[in-house]
Design an enzyme around this catalytic site. Structure first.
Site, PDB file in Angstrom:
ATOM      1  N   HIS A   1       6.696  -9.862   6.417  1.00 51.92           N
ATOM      2  CA  HIS A   1       5.436  -9.316   6.727  1.00 51.92           C
ATOM      3  C   HIS A   1       4.469 -10.453   7.067  1.00 51.92           C
ATOM      4  CE1 HIS A   1       1.520  -7.383   6.170  1.00 51.92           C
ATOM      5  NE2 HIS A   1       1.353  -8.339   5.363  1.00 51.92           N
TER       6      HIS A   1
ATOM      7  N   TYR B   1      13.284  -6.009  -0.763  1.00 50.07           N
ATOM      8  CA  TYR B   1      12.672  -4.721  -0.521  1.00 50.07           C
ATOM      9  C   TYR B   1      13.631  -4.078   0.835  1.00 50.07           C
ATOM     10  CZ  TYR B   1       9.465  -6.477   2.524  1.00 50.07           C
ATOM     11  OH  TYR B   1       8.552  -7.156   3.470  1.00 50.07           O
TER      12      TYR B   1
ATOM     13  N   ARG C   1       9.719  -4.275  12.479  1.00 46.02           N
ATOM     14  CA  ARG C   1       9.380  -5.464  11.985  1.00 46.02           C
ATOM     15  C   ARG C   1      10.798  -6.053  11.713  1.00 46.02           C
ATOM     16  NH1 ARG C   1       6.559  -5.877   6.741  1.00 46.02           N
ATOM     17  NH2 ARG C   1       8.612  -7.020   6.195  1.00 46.02           N
TER      18      ARG C   1
END
Ligand code: TPP
Ligand code: MG
Length: 350
Positions: A251, A260, A247
């Site tokens: 998100h 993160y 990815r």
């Protein structure tokens, strides 16, 4: 690990040049759709959007390996699978604008008088998996030459529904292909915090079904693996495909991966995080199957088609009362009151 790009020439695969070009064109279309959708969300055109950038090879390769009337159980991340199977971009955009997926819109199966082949995309994690197994069992019961393909992410393998679905599929020999796109993340949680299993494909063994790993950044490899899995599933042997992808974006448009990402992605190989579109386009150019201008022309054609899709999706407003439909055949009084409240409030605003 199954891989084609970098290991075999196109002539050594089962993929004809025409299909190889179609895969590239559909990956370009998916990329342009994704870019446009993010841009539309940023200007408030829709409330939120989960980008699939990085997963185009995985999704388009899988979509092409399915038959037209196979049943697809997508997730919120599976828009490229849907697009590559012919679902209209206007339909997908309208859904993101608040329309129910049950409404017959452009390209909708029921509107065209066909039995639906795409089920509602699942946002609750893994709930679609037992549904797909049930649908597969129904297809087998009817002797239909059709499989159910259930999309899921790496995070979904921690849900009970995943284990129940694989267990049922194994026991009842259901014609199901589980397409697990391991994109490295479940929101901010990296895969090695999601599971202590060495691979996700390995989980299949516990249920007596086959598990296979494929380079999900390689559309030819995904196509070959899913086509084979489909054949196995049809003969009563369900398969869990672990498509190793990445990815590349957030998100959803509400997420900030910079908070993160860096530390945790160290260690992932370059093939896993690099752009699958560039990699595949380079490969087809080297193979002499597409010319220099192919991607630019495909981008331009996609932009034009999407202009029309956006205009079509803008043409109508969803009914806010729709959110109360489809859960109950006979809505309880509390929901009827709420529906009336929302509808009347909406009327006062006009
Ligand atoms: C049952 C349930 N629990 C939690 C959530 C919140 N949630 C939304 S996406 C997500 C992560 C899913 O990760 P993965 O299965 O890897 O799919 P990806 O988003 O990477 O495509 C979670 C936990 C949810 N939607 N449904
Ligand atoms: Mg994931």
């Amino acid at each position: 690990m199954h891989r084609v790009v970098g290991e075999r020439s196109l002539g050594e695969t089962s993929v004809e040049p025409d299909l190889a070009r179609t895969l590239l064109r559909e990956m370009v279309f998916a990329r342009v759709f994704d870019e446009r959708a993010v841009a539309l969300q940023r200007r408030g055109w829709m409330s939120g959007y989960p980008p699939f950038e990085g997963q185009e090879a995985s999704q388009v390769g899988a979509a092409r390996a399915l038959a037209d009337d196979d049943w697809l159980f997508p997730t919120y991340r599976s828009n490229a699978v849907q697009l590559a199977r012919g679902r209209s971009p206007a339909d997908i955009l309208r859904f993101r604008r608040g329309f129910s997926e049950y409404e017959p819109v452009d390209g909708d199966d029921t509107a065209a008088g066909r039995e639906p082949v795409t089920f509602t995309q699942a946002t609750p994690i893994a709930t679609q998996l037992p549904h797909a197994v049930g649908a597969g069992m129904a297809a087998a019961h009817r002797d239909a030459d059709r499989v159910a393909c259930a999309c899921l992410g790496d995070g979904a393998t921690s849900e009970g529904d995943f284990h129940e679905a694989l267990n049922f599929a194994g026991v009842f020999a259901a014609p199901v292909v589980f397409l697990c796109e391991n994109n490295g993340w479940a929101i901010s949680l990296p895969t090695d915090r999601q599971t202590a299993s060495e691979t996700i494909a390995g989980k299949a063994g516990a249920y007596g079904i086959e598990g296979v790993r494929v380079d999900g950044m390689d559309p030819l490899a995904v196509y070959e693996v899913v086509a084979e899995a489909r054949e196995s599933a049809l003969s009563g042997e369900p398969v869990l495909v672990e498509s190793l992808t990445y990815r590349r974006g957030p998100h959803t448009t509400a997420d900030d991966p910079d908070r993160y990402r860096d530390a945790a992605t160290e260690g992932l190989p370059e093939w896993r995080t690099a752009d699958p579109l560039e990699r595949y386009a380079d490969y087809l150019r080297e193979e002499g199957v597409v010319d220099e201008g192919f991607v630019a022309a495909a981008r331009e054609a996609a932009r034009e088609e999407l202009d029309e899709a956006v205009a079509a999706a803008e043409g109508s407003e969803p009914d806010p009362g729709d959110v109360f439909d489809h859960a109950y055949a006979a809505p309880p009084p509390r929901l009827r009151d709420q529906r009336r409240f929302v509808t009347e409030r909406d009327g006062r605003r006009e």
